[in-house]
Design a protein around this motif. Structure first.
Motif, PDB file in Angstrom:
ATOM      1  N   ILE A  72     -61.617 -37.091  85.395  1.00  0.00           N
ATOM      2  CA  ILE A  72     -60.933 -35.867  84.963  1.00  0.00           C
ATOM      3  C   ILE A  72     -61.929 -34.899  84.340  1.00  0.00           C
ATOM      4  N   THR A  73     -63.019 -35.407  83.821  1.00  0.00           N
ATOM      5  CA  THR A  73     -63.962 -34.550  83.114  1.00  0.00           C
ATOM      6  C   THR A  73     -65.267 -34.317  83.877  1.00  0.00           C
ATOM      7  N   CYS A 101     -61.243 -24.622  81.271  1.00  0.00           N
ATOM      8  CA  CYS A 101     -61.819 -25.587  82.223  1.00  0.00           C
ATOM      9  C   CYS A 101     -60.907 -25.801  83.420  1.00  0.00           C
ATOM     10  N   LYS A 149     -59.588 -28.304  84.839  1.00  0.00           N
ATOM     11  CA  LYS A 149     -59.089 -29.677  84.761  1.00  0.00           C
ATOM     12  C   LYS A 149     -57.737 -29.746  85.453  1.00  0.00           C
ATOM     13  N   HIS A 182     -64.181 -28.936  89.527  1.00  0.00           N
ATOM     14  CA  HIS A 182     -63.752 -30.323  89.328  1.00  0.00           C
ATOM     15  C   HIS A 182     -64.135 -31.222  90.500  1.00  0.00           C
TER      16      HIS A 182
END
Length: 126
Positions: free
Chosen positions: A5-6, A30, A32, A105
């Motif tokens: 996820i990061t 972000c 995300k 991502h």
């Protein structure tokens, strides 16, 4: 090991895309995502006029400010977390905006190869 996820498409920690305008599905700057993000806002794009017009014609007006959603409207040069499928549509229509790899991502790689993404990577000016 980092949770995916990061991570960005380079396998490194995800770098924020934009705080002004504030972007991201979670409005945290972000790109995300989670299960509630039906649009998969994964690609940190540097929007162009061509892309903004393309998106408008596809029914997604990213130009007009929407104060009720704290959305200022975008102008060319703004960075924004785009839906992955919209970026792919723009790619197929030859108007995909440049992107920031470090802020895009890792789940983007499920639909677009790193080689293609690298062709649209913003190059730092010296």
């Amino acid at each position: 090991m980092q949770d995916d996820i990061t991570l960005n498409v380079l396998g490194q920690p995800l770098v924020p895309c934009s705080f002004d305008p504030l972007t991201g599905f979670f409005r945290d700057g972000c790109c995300k995502t989670n299960e509630q993000d039906a649009g998969s806002h994964l690609v940190c794009a540097i929007v162009s006029n061509d892309f903004l017009q393309f998106s408008l014609k596809r029914g997604n007006d990213l130009i007009t400010p929407r104060p009720e959603y704290q959305f200022p409207g975008l102008i060319a040069g703004d960075q924004w977390c785009l839906c992955l499928n919209r970026w792919i549509e723009a790619l197929e229509a030859n108007c995909a905006p440049m992107i920031k790899l470090e802020s895009t991502h890792i789940k983007t790689l499920e639909k677009v190869s790193l080689e293609v993404l690298e062709q649209y990577a913003e190059v730092e000016k010296l």
